[in-house]
Design a protein around this motif. Structure first.
Motif, short mmCIF file in Angstrom:
data_model
loop_
_atom_site.label_atom_id
_atom_site.label_comp_id
_atom_site.label_asym_id
_atom_site.label_seq_id
_atom_site.Cartn_x
_atom_site.Cartn_y
_atom_site.Cartn_z
N PRO A 2 -2.37 25.23 -4.24
CA PRO A 2 -3.28 26.31 -4.40
C PRO A 2 -2.70 27.31 -5.17
N TYR A 3 -1.21 27.55 -5.41
CA TYR A 3 -0.85 28.52 -6.13
C TYR A 3 -0.31 28.44 -7.38
N CYS A 4 0.11 27.28 -7.44
CA CYS A 4 0.79 26.87 -8.80
C CYS A 4 -0.06 25.97 -9.49
N THR A 5 -0.84 25.17 -9.00
CA THR A 5 -1.87 24.25 -9.23
C THR A 5 -1.49 23.05 -9.88
N ARG A 6 -0.06 22.68 -9.48
CA ARG A 6 0.72 21.53 -9.95
C ARG A 6 0.50 20.61 -9.03
N LEU A 7 0.49 19.15 -9.17
CA LEU A 7 0.42 18.14 -8.40
C LEU A 7 1.70 17.64 -8.02
N PHE A 8 1.88 17.28 -6.39
CA PHE A 8 2.84 16.36 -6.06
C PHE A 8 2.39 15.68 -4.89
N ARG A 9 3.40 14.74 -4.47
CA ARG A 9 2.76 13.68 -3.35
C ARG A 9 3.63 13.90 -2.08
N GLN B 197 2.36 22.29 7.63
CA GLN B 197 3.05 23.19 6.78
C GLN B 197 4.07 22.55 5.85
N LEU B 198 4.00 22.69 4.56
CA LEU B 198 4.84 22.23 3.85
C LEU B 198 5.19 23.26 2.60
N ASN B 199 6.23 22.94 2.05
CA ASN B 199 6.47 23.83 0.76
C ASN B 199 6.17 22.99 -0.28
N CYS B 200 5.60 23.90 -1.48
CA CYS B 200 4.99 23.12 -2.83
C CYS B 200 6.71 22.80 -3.34
N GLU B 201 6.73 21.63 -3.84
CA GLU B 201 7.75 21.21 -4.46
C GLU B 201 8.27 21.89 -5.77
N HIS B 202 7.19 22.53 -6.23
CA HIS B 202 7.25 23.25 -7.78
C HIS B 202 7.57 24.89 -7.56
N MET C 162 0.88 -1.26 -0.14
CA MET C 162 -0.09 0.08 -0.01
C MET C 162 0.88 1.16 0.08
N ASP C 163 0.60 2.13 -0.71
CA ASP C 163 1.30 3.47 -0.91
C ASP C 163 0.89 4.49 0.14
N ASP C 164 1.74 4.97 1.03
CA ASP C 164 1.56 5.72 2.02
C ASP C 164 1.72 7.30 1.66
N LYS C 165 1.59 7.41 0.48
CA LYS C 165 1.61 8.91 -0.11
C LYS C 165 0.35 9.40 -0.56
N VAL C 166 -0.04 10.73 -0.56
CA VAL C 166 -1.18 11.13 -0.91
C VAL C 166 -0.80 12.49 -2.09
N ARG C 167 -1.72 12.43 -2.98
CA ARG C 167 -1.34 13.40 -4.08
C ARG C 167 -1.88 14.93 -3.51
N ILE C 168 -1.17 16.02 -3.62
CA ILE C 168 -1.69 17.29 -3.23
C ILE C 168 -1.63 18.16 -4.39
N ARG C 169 -2.50 19.13 -4.46
CA ARG C 169 -2.33 20.05 -5.66
C ARG C 169 -2.35 21.24 -4.89
#
Length: 84
Positions: free
Chosen positions: A10-17, A28-33, A1-8
């Protein structure tokens, strides 16, 4: 089972996990993009953030249930070994 979730983001609208264990209310976390700070809150209006928080909660519950089942199975196996 994958323990990561997809996050979009809200600023650049790109997806990361990111790991589901860490995503909770107030996290709190920083967007990867775009490297902007994202704060997860329960009362957000963003449906993508609410979906990510719900997916993280569901993933945590599923992982916890799997660990409990594994623990019970190993206890049963140990008991059967002792009874044999």
């Amino acid at each position: 089972m994958d323990d990561k979730v997809r996050i979009r983001c809200p600023y650049c609208t790109r997806l990361f996990r990111h790991r589901a264990q860490r995503i909770r209310d107030g996290f709190q976390l920083n967007c990867e993009h775009c490297v902007r700070l994202i704060t997860f809150t329960r009362d957000t209006e963003d449906p993508f953030m609410r979906r990510a928080m719900k997916a993280a909660q569901d993933t945590r519950l599923a992982l916890e249930a799997k660990m409990t089942a594994d623990r019970q199975a190993s206890a049963a196996a140990a008991q059967a070994q002792r009874d044999y």
